[in-house]
Design a protein around this motif. Structure first.
Motif, PDB file in Angstrom:
ATOM      1  N   LEU A   1      -6.164   0.362  -6.620  1.00  0.00           N
ATOM      2  CA  LEU A   1      -4.725   0.310  -6.881  1.00  0.00           C
ATOM      3  C   LEU A   1      -3.926   0.517  -5.603  1.00  0.00           C
ATOM      4  O   LEU A   1      -2.927  -0.165  -5.364  1.00  0.00           O
ATOM      5  CB  LEU A   1      -4.328   1.364  -7.920  1.00  0.00           C
ATOM      6  N   LEU A   2      -4.379   1.453  -4.780  1.00  0.00           N
ATOM      7  CA  LEU A   2      -3.700   1.738  -3.521  1.00  0.00           C
ATOM      8  C   LEU A   2      -3.739   0.522  -2.589  1.00  0.00           C
ATOM      9  O   LEU A   2      -2.732   0.170  -1.964  1.00  0.00           O
ATOM     10  CB  LEU A   2      -4.328   2.958  -2.842  1.00  0.00           C
ATOM     11  N   VAL A   3      -4.884  -0.145  -2.521  1.00  0.00           N
ATOM     12  CA  VAL A   3      -5.010  -1.351  -1.697  1.00  0.00           C
ATOM     13  C   VAL A   3      -4.046  -2.428  -2.200  1.00  0.00           C
ATOM     14  O   VAL A   3      -3.331  -3.058  -1.411  1.00  0.00           O
ATOM     15  CB  VAL A   3      -6.467  -1.877  -1.700  1.00  0.00           C
ATOM     16  N   GLY A   4      -3.993  -2.627  -3.515  1.00  0.00           N
ATOM     17  CA  GLY A   4      -3.090  -3.622  -4.089  1.00  0.00           C
ATOM     18  C   GLY A   4      -1.635  -3.305  -3.813  1.00  0.00           C
ATOM     19  O   GLY A   4      -0.852  -4.196  -3.448  1.00  0.00           O
ATOM     20  N   ILE A   5      -1.250  -2.041  -3.956  1.00  0.00           N
ATOM     21  CA  ILE A   5       0.138  -1.635  -3.706  1.00  0.00           C
ATOM     22  C   ILE A   5       0.491  -1.792  -2.230  1.00  0.00           C
ATOM     23  O   ILE A   5       1.592  -2.240  -1.892  1.00  0.00           O
ATOM     24  CB  ILE A   5       0.369  -0.191  -4.202  1.00  0.00           C
ATOM     25  N   ILE A   6      -0.432  -1.442  -1.346  1.00  0.00           N
ATOM     26  CA  ILE A   6      -0.178  -1.598   0.091  1.00  0.00           C
ATOM     27  C   ILE A   6       0.046  -3.071   0.440  1.00  0.00           C
ATOM     28  O   ILE A   6       0.962  -3.411   1.193  1.00  0.00           O
ATOM     29  CB  ILE A   6      -1.332  -0.983   0.922  1.00  0.00           C
ATOM     30  N   VAL A   7      -0.775  -3.955  -0.119  1.00  0.00           N
ATOM     31  CA  VAL A   7      -0.619  -5.384   0.154  1.00  0.00           C
ATOM     32  C   VAL A   7       0.728  -5.883  -0.374  1.00  0.00           C
ATOM     33  O   VAL A   7       1.432  -6.640   0.308  1.00  0.00           O
ATOM     34  CB  VAL A   7      -1.793  -6.195  -0.447  1.00  0.00           C
ATOM     35  N   ILE A   8       1.111  -5.447  -1.562  1.00  0.00           N
ATOM     36  CA  ILE A   8       2.416  -5.831  -2.115  1.00  0.00           C
ATOM     37  C   ILE A   8       3.536  -5.383  -1.183  1.00  0.00           C
ATOM     38  O   ILE A   8       4.445  -6.154  -0.860  1.00  0.00           O
ATOM     39  CB  ILE A   8       2.620  -5.241  -3.524  1.00  0.00           C
ATOM     40  N   LEU A   9       3.467  -4.127  -0.733  1.00  0.00           N
ATOM     41  CA  LEU A   9       4.513  -3.601   0.150  1.00  0.00           C
ATOM     42  C   LEU A   9       4.558  -4.331   1.494  1.00  0.00           C
ATOM     43  O   LEU A   9       5.638  -4.616   2.010  1.00  0.00           O
ATOM     44  CB  LEU A   9       4.327  -2.104   0.361  1.00  0.00           C
TER      45      LEU A   9
END
Length: 147
Positions: A13-21
């Protein structure tokens, strides 16, 4: 099972959120992506093929009750966690396919806010799904070593 899902998948989830940001911060639009249509088509193909393969493995693995692989997974108490991760990967790749399909509707010269949002969500779900997929492969390799 539900209680541990968020804790177990917080890295993905953290990887996905970082990529979105990152995509939102750099305001990546179709005009900034070379060969935009080809890239989106490739992501759509990757996501669709992976979704199909994961669906097949999700239905086949539990259907083999005498499978040594399933026995190895049960030995490590990872059989249900493995299937949970598999389902989460399927959901992620399916979501990524939908957003890639929507992203294909944008013109290559588009610079709208909606295109930035769609591309960022697609990138985040792709990153999340790939991270989950690597975790599934790690569990499978660990189980195969014990067979």
């Amino acid at each position: 099972m539900k209680q541990g899902r968020l804790k177990r998948n917080r890295g993905s989830l953290l990887v996905g959120i970082i990529v979105i940001l990152v995509i939102l911060i750099f305001k990546i639009t179709p005009i900034k992506i070379n060969n935009y249509t080809d890239v989106m088509s490739g992501i759509l193909s990757l996501s669709s093929i992976t979704t199909g393969l994961l669906f097949a493995s999700f239905t086949l693995i539990p259907a083999l009750p005498n499978s040594r692989l399933l026995k190895s997974l049960k030995k490590f108490n990872t059989d249900k966690k493995f299937l949970d991760r598999l389902l989460l990967s399927i959901f992620g790749f399916l979501t990524c396919s939908i957003f890639a399909l929507v992203a294909l509707l944008f013109n290559e010269k588009d610079t709208s806010l909606l295109s930035i949002i769609i591309i960022s969500i697609m990138g985040g779900t792709l990153a999340f799904s790939l991270t989950e997929q690597f975790k599934v492969l790690k569990i499978l390799l660990k189980a195969l070593e014990e067979m």
